[in-house]
Enzyme design. Sequence first.
Site, PDB file in Angstrom:
ATOM      1  N   ARG A 137       0.855  -1.183   0.000  1.00  0.00           N
ATOM      2  CA  ARG A 137       0.000   0.000   0.000  1.00  0.00           C
ATOM      3  C   ARG A 137       0.893   1.234   0.000  1.00  0.00           C
ATOM      4  O   ARG A 137       1.996   1.227   0.564  1.00  0.00           O
ATOM      5  CB  ARG A 137      -0.892   0.032   1.251  1.00  0.00           C
ATOM      6  CG  ARG A 137      -2.061  -0.927   1.215  1.00  0.00           C
ATOM      7  CD  ARG A 137      -3.132  -0.509   0.216  1.00  0.00           C
ATOM      8  NE  ARG A 137      -4.274  -1.414   0.201  1.00  0.00           N
ATOM      9  CZ  ARG A 137      -4.460  -2.383  -0.683  1.00  0.00           C
ATOM     10  NH1 ARG A 137      -3.569  -2.594  -1.646  1.00  0.00           N
ATOM     11  NH2 ARG A 137      -5.550  -3.135  -0.634  1.00  0.00           N
ATOM     12  N   HIS A 148      -1.368   0.856  -9.732  1.00  0.00           N
ATOM     13  CA  HIS A 148      -2.000  -0.121  -8.825  1.00  0.00           C
ATOM     14  C   HIS A 148      -2.655  -1.270  -9.605  1.00  0.00           C
ATOM     15  O   HIS A 148      -3.874  -1.472  -9.540  1.00  0.00           O
ATOM     16  CB  HIS A 148      -3.035   0.577  -7.926  1.00  0.00           C
ATOM     17  CG  HIS A 148      -3.423  -0.253  -6.726  1.00  0.00           C
ATOM     18  ND1 HIS A 148      -3.795   0.285  -5.521  1.00  0.00           N
ATOM     19  CD2 HIS A 148      -3.501  -1.589  -6.547  1.00  0.00           C
ATOM     20  CE1 HIS A 148      -4.083  -0.676  -4.660  1.00  0.00           C
ATOM     21  NE2 HIS A 148      -3.915  -1.830  -5.264  1.00  0.00           N
TER      22      HIS A 148
HETATM   23  P1  NDP Z   1      -1.825 -11.783   4.253  1.00  0.00           P
HETATM   24  O1  NDP Z   1      -2.694 -11.220   5.327  1.00  0.00           O
HETATM   25  O2  NDP Z   1      -2.094 -13.152   3.766  1.00  0.00           O
HETATM   26  O3  NDP Z   1      -0.303 -11.761   4.757  1.00  0.00           O
HETATM   27  C1  NDP Z   1       0.209 -10.718   5.490  1.00  0.00           C
HETATM   28  C2  NDP Z   1       1.677 -10.989   5.819  1.00  0.00           C
HETATM   29  O4  NDP Z   1       2.233  -9.811   6.396  1.00  0.00           O
HETATM   30  C3  NDP Z   1       1.860 -12.114   6.849  1.00  0.00           C
HETATM   31  O5  NDP Z   1       3.006 -12.856   6.530  1.00  0.00           O
HETATM   32  C4  NDP Z   1       2.090 -11.354   8.146  1.00  0.00           C
HETATM   33  O6  NDP Z   1       2.914 -12.010   9.111  1.00  0.00           O
HETATM   34  C5  NDP Z   1       2.852 -10.139   7.639  1.00  0.00           C
HETATM   35  N1  NDP Z   1       2.728  -9.039   8.591  1.00  0.00           N
HETATM   36  C6  NDP Z   1       1.611  -8.377   8.989  1.00  0.00           C
HETATM   37  N2  NDP Z   1       1.927  -7.428   9.893  1.00  0.00           N
HETATM   38  C7  NDP Z   1       3.261  -7.497  10.071  1.00  0.00           C
HETATM   39  C8  NDP Z   1       4.196  -6.791  10.876  1.00  0.00           C
HETATM   40  N3  NDP Z   1       3.787  -5.817  11.698  1.00  0.00           N
HETATM   41  N4  NDP Z   1       5.493  -7.129  10.824  1.00  0.00           N
HETATM   42  C9  NDP Z   1       5.896  -8.132  10.001  1.00  0.00           C
HETATM   43  N5  NDP Z   1       5.064  -8.851   9.199  1.00  0.00           N
HETATM   44  C10 NDP Z   1       3.771  -8.533   9.240  1.00  0.00           C
HETATM   45  O7  NDP Z   1      -1.840 -10.718   3.062  1.00  0.00           O
HETATM   46  P2  NDP Z   1      -1.784 -11.000   1.486  1.00  0.00           P
HETATM   47  O8  NDP Z   1      -0.523 -11.721   1.185  1.00  0.00           O
HETATM   48  O9  NDP Z   1      -3.044 -11.604   1.008  1.00  0.00           O
HETATM   49  O10 NDP Z   1      -1.761  -9.496   0.898  1.00  0.00           O
HETATM   50  C11 NDP Z   1      -0.790  -8.569   1.273  1.00  0.00           C
HETATM   51  C12 NDP Z   1      -1.138  -7.189   0.743  1.00  0.00           C
HETATM   52  O11 NDP Z   1      -0.889  -7.082  -0.649  1.00  0.00           O
HETATM   53  C13 NDP Z   1      -2.596  -6.753   0.845  1.00  0.00           C
HETATM   54  O12 NDP Z   1      -2.957  -6.401   2.170  1.00  0.00           O
HETATM   55  C14 NDP Z   1      -2.630  -5.575  -0.107  1.00  0.00           C
HETATM   56  O13 NDP Z   1      -2.264  -4.395   0.595  1.00  0.00           O
HETATM   57  C15 NDP Z   1      -1.546  -5.912  -1.135  1.00  0.00           C
HETATM   58  N6  NDP Z   1      -2.101  -6.186  -2.477  1.00  0.00           N
HETATM   59  C16 NDP Z   1      -1.702  -5.385  -3.522  1.00  0.00           C
HETATM   60  C17 NDP Z   1      -2.149  -5.620  -4.800  1.00  0.00           C
HETATM   61  C18 NDP Z   1      -1.662  -4.806  -5.945  1.00  0.00           C
HETATM   62  O14 NDP Z   1      -2.147  -4.957  -7.068  1.00  0.00           O
HETATM   63  N7  NDP Z   1      -0.689  -3.926  -5.745  1.00  0.00           N
HETATM   64  C19 NDP Z   1      -3.100  -6.717  -5.100  1.00  0.00           C
HETATM   65  C20 NDP Z   1      -3.443  -7.495  -3.934  1.00  0.00           C
HETATM   66  C21 NDP Z   1      -2.967  -7.223  -2.671  1.00  0.00           C
HETATM   67  P3  NDP Z   1       2.566 -13.457   9.750  1.00  0.00           P
HETATM   68  O15 NDP Z   1       2.734 -14.440   8.612  1.00  0.00           O
HETATM   69  O16 NDP Z   1       3.593 -13.656  10.796  1.00  0.00           O
HETATM   70  O17 NDP Z   1       1.148 -13.351  10.239  1.00  0.00           O
HETATM   71  C1  OXD Z   2      -6.108  -5.705  -3.254  1.00  0.00           C
HETATM   72  C2  OXD Z   2      -5.577  -4.743  -4.228  1.00  0.00           C
HETATM   73  O1  OXD Z   2      -5.946  -5.503  -2.049  1.00  0.00           O
HETATM   74  O2  OXD Z   2      -5.908  -4.847  -5.418  1.00  0.00           O
HETATM   75  O3  OXD Z   2      -6.691  -6.723  -3.690  1.00  0.00           O
HETATM   76  O4  OXD Z   2      -4.785  -3.876  -3.856  1.00  0.00           O
END
Ligand code: NDP
Ligand code: OXD
Length: 307
Positions: free
Chosen positions: A222, A270
């Site tokens: 983000r 994005h």
């Molecule tokens: P998940 O919720 O599956 O995974 C989140 C990961 O982040 C986990 O490994 C978690 O750790 C880690 N995490 C969360 N908080 C912390 C912290 N404070 N310190 C260290 N690690 C942390 O998310 P997704 O993989 O599904 O998606 C990630 C993000 O990708 C979305 O939230 C979105 O913002 C972005 N996105 C962007 C897109 C684009 O087109 N640019 C499309 C889709 C998504 P742990 O494993 O230990 O719980």
């Molecule tokens: C999502 C994105 O969170 O597109 O799916 O950013």
Amino acid sequence: MAIALLAPDRDLCGLVKALNAIDPELDLRQWPDLGDLSQIQFAVCWHPPKGILAQLPALKAATSLGAGADALLSDPTLPKKLNIGRLSGPQLSADMSRWLVARVFAHWYQLDRFADQQRDRAWQPWAPSRAPHVGILGMGVLGRHVARAFQALDITVSGWNRSGTGPVDVHMYRGQEELLGLAGQVDYLICLLPLTAETRHILNHQLFAAMRPDAVLINVGRGQHLVEADLIEALNQQQLALAILDVFDREPLPADHPFWTHPSVVVSPHCAALSQDQEVAELILESYQRVKAGQTPLGLVNRQSGY
Ligand code: NDP
Ligand code: OXD
């Protein structure tokens, strides 16, 4: 039972068509034409108008239309006990992996140089002498898929998350100190974190100071993960070589924003992984059926941790 589609900034024609094709009986209410609010029991949201969910008396659960639920969770009036889900299918993960693999290797193999050479009819073979080391911040649904995609190409992958546990053969780091340790080792640092109170502004001057001067930052998480002024300063000081940015604090990126013209910034709008209508329609209906049956929505978000 009606489903509200609350996504004022998005064209939902394709999604509505896909939902109706799967189930023509669905009672879909698209913002702002929500009809009788007391009939809405499930809401699908992407940057929903603030306060709207609190006005739906029969609402059982809501889901983000995408993988990130930050925009939904940022509504201070969001009912405290409301179950929030998110939608993330195999196509979204595969698209994210393909996009990141394409970005990393186009840069590592300097593919642009051959276009220049072709224009000049120059014959100058070149290839990098080693493979890159990729670091991934966030080892969740997307991060793990991306790690596997790079590993399949014999790339060394390191990861960082809260728990410190990750996929086989991924060297995992955790905590702030280890974050800087990871940042100092990798050629590409990819941010795939969810936006939470803890991760906001995590891409800042401290991190950039720890990076190698030839390293590349890729932010597909983000825009609010990044302190934009810190990045510009760090690039100008050559603390890192390049930033590939797909997400921004303000979207669309304003026309006068310095990122558009900075020589060390690559901008995309994005779209590293766009939610595709057919996949999302199927996930919405699966989540809706679960909620109707008294279960939690797909991809239940932990309201405390924010992801
Ligand atoms: P998940 O919720 O599956 O995974 C989140 C990961 O982040 C986990 O490994 C978690 O750790 C880690 N995490 C969360 N908080 C912390 C912290 N404070 N310190 C260290 N690690 C942390 O998310 P997704 O993989 O599904 O998606 C990630 C993000 O990708 C979305 O939230 C979105 O913002 C972005 N996105 C962007 C897109 C684009 O087109 N640019 C499309 C889709 C998504 P742990 O494993 O230990 O719980
Ligand atoms: C999502 C994105 O969170 O597109 O799916 O950013």
